[in-house]
Design a protein around this motif. Structure first.
Motif, PDB file in Angstrom:
ATOM      1  N   MET A  71       1.002  -1.561  -0.170  1.00 18.90           N
ATOM      2  CA  MET A  71      -0.246  -0.081   0.126  1.00 18.90           C
ATOM      3  C   MET A  71       0.911   1.308   0.170  1.00 18.90           C
ATOM      4  N   ALA A  72       0.379   2.228  -1.049  1.00 18.94           N
ATOM      5  CA  ALA A  72       1.045   3.785  -0.812  1.00 18.94           C
ATOM      6  C   ALA A  72       1.372   4.507   0.748  1.00 18.94           C
ATOM      7  N   ASP A  73       2.599   4.399   1.098  1.00 19.41           N
ATOM      8  CA  ASP A  73       2.729   5.492   2.213  1.00 19.41           C
ATOM      9  C   ASP A  73       2.045   6.490   2.413  1.00 19.41           C
ATOM     10  N   PRO A  74       1.843   7.254   2.856  1.00 20.63           N
ATOM     11  CA  PRO A  74       1.395   8.773   3.370  1.00 20.63           C
ATOM     12  C   PRO A  74       2.011   9.436   2.202  1.00 20.63           C
ATOM     13  N   TYR A  75       3.466   9.920   2.840  1.00 19.74           N
ATOM     14  CA  TYR A  75       4.362  11.010   2.320  1.00 19.74           C
ATOM     15  C   TYR A  75       4.477  11.109   0.950  1.00 19.74           C
ATOM     16  N   SER A  76       5.028   9.741   0.878  1.00 17.45           N
ATOM     17  CA  SER A  76       4.961   9.071  -0.569  1.00 17.45           C
ATOM     18  C   SER A  76       3.675   9.755  -2.291  1.00 17.45           C
ATOM     19  N   VAL A  77       2.664   9.531  -1.242  1.00 17.32           N
ATOM     20  CA  VAL A  77       1.596  10.638  -2.044  1.00 17.32           C
ATOM     21  C   VAL A  77       1.656  11.721  -2.435  1.00 17.32           C
ATOM     22  N   LEU A  78       1.725  12.539  -1.193  1.00 18.00           N
ATOM     23  CA  LEU A  78       2.085  13.724  -1.243  1.00 18.00           C
ATOM     24  C   LEU A  78       2.969  14.182  -1.948  1.00 18.00           C
ATOM     25  N   GLY A  79       4.441  13.537  -2.099  1.00 15.99           N
ATOM     26  CA  GLY A  79       5.607  13.590  -2.370  1.00 15.99           C
ATOM     27  C   GLY A  79       6.858  14.434  -1.649  1.00 15.99           C
ATOM     28  N   VAL A  80       6.255  14.453   0.209  1.00 10.99           N
ATOM     29  CA  VAL A  80       6.714  14.840   0.941  1.00 10.99           C
ATOM     30  C   VAL A  80       7.950  13.751   1.799  1.00 10.99           C
ATOM     31  N   LYS A  81       8.753  14.462   2.119  1.00  9.86           N
ATOM     32  CA  LYS A  81      10.080  13.805   3.160  1.00  9.86           C
ATOM     33  C   LYS A  81       9.024  13.557   4.505  1.00  9.86           C
ATOM     34  N   LYS A  82       9.458  12.553   5.090  1.00  8.51           N
ATOM     35  CA  LYS A  82       8.944  12.438   6.740  1.00  8.51           C
ATOM     36  C   LYS A  82       9.645  13.928   7.783  1.00  8.51           C
ATOM     37  N   SER A  83       9.973  14.279   7.487  1.00 15.95           N
ATOM     38  CA  SER A  83      10.349  15.162   8.566  1.00 15.95           C
ATOM     39  C   SER A  83       9.376  16.670   7.904  1.00 15.95           C
ATOM     40  N   ALA A  84       8.898  16.776   6.793  1.00 14.22           N
ATOM     41  CA  ALA A  84       8.326  17.369   6.916  1.00 14.22           C
ATOM     42  C   ALA A  84       7.509  18.650   7.218  1.00 14.22           C
ATOM     43  N   SER A  85       7.233  19.478   7.564  1.00 11.06           N
ATOM     44  CA  SER A  85       6.846  20.571   8.544  1.00 11.06           C
ATOM     45  C   SER A  85       4.881  20.600   7.817  1.00 11.06           C
ATOM     46  N   GLU A 106      -9.544  11.051 -10.673  1.00 12.06           N
ATOM     47  CA  GLU A 106     -10.492  11.125  -9.082  1.00 12.06           C
ATOM     48  C   GLU A 106      -9.972  10.121  -7.763  1.00 12.06           C
ATOM     49  N   LYS A 107      -8.992   9.311  -8.495  1.00 10.60           N
ATOM     50  CA  LYS A 107      -8.449   8.198  -7.910  1.00 10.60           C
ATOM     51  C   LYS A 107      -7.595   8.663  -7.407  1.00 10.60           C
ATOM     52  N   LYS A 108      -6.284   9.418  -8.078  1.00 13.91           N
ATOM     53  CA  LYS A 108      -5.382  10.557  -7.255  1.00 13.91           C
ATOM     54  C   LYS A 108      -6.110  11.258  -5.948  1.00 13.91           C
ATOM     55  N   PHE A 109      -6.446  12.175  -7.166  1.00 14.85           N
ATOM     56  CA  PHE A 109      -7.466  12.979  -5.652  1.00 14.85           C
ATOM     57  C   PHE A 109      -7.922  12.302  -4.088  1.00 14.85           C
ATOM     58  N   LYS A 110      -8.828  11.190  -4.417  1.00 12.23           N
ATOM     59  CA  LYS A 110      -8.902  10.230  -2.552  1.00 12.23           C
ATOM     60  C   LYS A 110      -7.367  10.039  -2.496  1.00 12.23           C
ATOM     61  N   GLU A 111      -6.709   9.776  -2.538  1.00 13.36           N
ATOM     62  CA  GLU A 111      -5.233   9.462  -2.472  1.00 13.36           C
ATOM     63  C   GLU A 111      -4.950  10.251  -1.712  1.00 13.36           C
ATOM     64  N   VAL A 112      -4.459  11.669  -2.337  1.00 13.48           N
ATOM     65  CA  VAL A 112      -3.787  12.698  -1.947  1.00 13.48           C
ATOM     66  C   VAL A 112      -5.019  13.222  -0.401  1.00 13.48           C
ATOM     67  N   SER A 113      -5.764  13.371  -0.911  1.00 13.60           N
ATOM     68  CA  SER A 113      -7.173  13.754   0.061  1.00 13.60           C
ATOM     69  C   SER A 113      -7.232  12.306   1.665  1.00 13.60           C
ATOM     70  N   ALA A 114      -6.778  11.217   1.419  1.00 10.07           N
ATOM     71  CA  ALA A 114      -6.244  10.417   2.350  1.00 10.07           C
ATOM     72  C   ALA A 114      -5.500  10.256   2.909  1.00 10.07           C
TER      73      ALA A 114
END
Length: 301
Positions: free
Chosen positions: A1-15, A42-50
């Protein structure tokens, strides 16, 4: 399953600010309102929102970072029926105009409403946030009565409507009930919509595009005929009364009525003669008519 940090394209240390910016950019890019009939967006939008829903909640984010919960916010090792990660069914998310709806992710962090209000300027779900943050533009309606002469010839009037002083340009040949829109003169940048009505006139009456006026004439003018001045909406003109004209006779002046407009030709001026006797009948008048022996009701009735 996709990591939420990867979905948003940010580092784990993101503010928090970096999370919000990443979500704003991706949500704007993939929002269903801007990608109609595009299942992938639409699928990508749902992933980003979650992903943002999980990471914007400090407690959930900390639990995820410690490995206590998975990408779905569920305890590790527990997969409820129907959960398929961000790329699966995501059946709990319902998206219409402006973002997650009841049954989808709750508001977290800065709040989906606020973010969507900024992103889409009040469309759909963001409308509530936009109303709270910025006054909404609204049209304001006014009514204004104008004289028949101004409606006929056109005019510019400075009037006070609703506490505002406005310059209103009245077009020539105005129709009763016609509306004028004044851009930006309404509430909070909306428009002012002015409905113009033509005030009653003491001399003239409109009949479609024709204008009717009653003209008083003396007995002498009716019998002998002659030229008299007759008023029109644009000023007086000379009118020839034929000899032997009866009271009630209507003379038509072509093109002297309401101005042309709306694909219609100018109307006519209809002048109805009204025979007027003096308030006091003199002996001379009585003598003048004493020799008349005609019956005006012959053949009538």
């Amino acid at each position: 399953m996709a990591d939420p940090y990867s979905v948003l394209g940010v580092k784990k240390s993101a503010s928090e600010a970096e999370l919000k910016k990443a979500f704003r950019d991706l949500a704007k890019k993939h929002h269903p309102d801007k990608n109609k009939d595009n299942p992938a967006s639409e699928k990508k939008f749902k992933e980003v929102s979650a992903a943002y829903e999980l990471l914007s909640d400090k407690d959930k984010r900390a639990a995820y970072d410690r490995g206590e919960i998975d990408e779905n916010g569920q305890p590790r090792g527990f997969a409820p029926h129907g959960a398929h990660g961000f790329g699966g069914d995501a059946g709990s998310f319902e998206f219409g105009f402006g973002g997650p709806q009841p049954g989808g992710p709750r508001q977290a962090g800065g709040g989906f409403e606020d973010i969507f209000a900024d992103l889409f300027g009040g469309l759909g779900g963001g409308r509530k946030g936009a109303r709270q943050g910025r006054p909404q533009a609204a049209d304001v309606k006014y009514a204004l009565a104008v004289s028949l002469e101004d409606a006929f010839a056109g005019a510019a009037q400075r009037v006070t409507l609703g506490g505002k002083t406005l310059d209103v340009k009245i077009p020539a040949g105005l129709e009763d009930g016609q509306q004028i829109r004044l851009r930006g003169q309404g509430q909070n940048g909306g428009d002012a919509i002015v409905t113009l009505t033509i005030a009653p006139h003491r001399l003239f009456q409109r009949e479609g595009r024709n204008v009717r006026v009653e003209l008083p004439v003396s007995l002498k003018e009716a019998v002998e005929g002659g030229k008299v001045n007759v008023p029109t909406p644009s000023g007086k003109i000379a009118l020839t009364i034929p000899a032997g004209s009866n009271g009630g006779k209507t003379l038509r002046l072509k093109g002297r009525g309401w101005p042309a407009g709306g694909g219609q030709a100018a109307g006519d001026l209809l002048v109805t003669l009204r025979l007027m006797l003096p308030d006091e009948v003199s002996p001379a008048l009585k003598e003048a008519v004493s020799g008349l022996s005609y019956d005006p009701r012959q053949g009538w009735g």
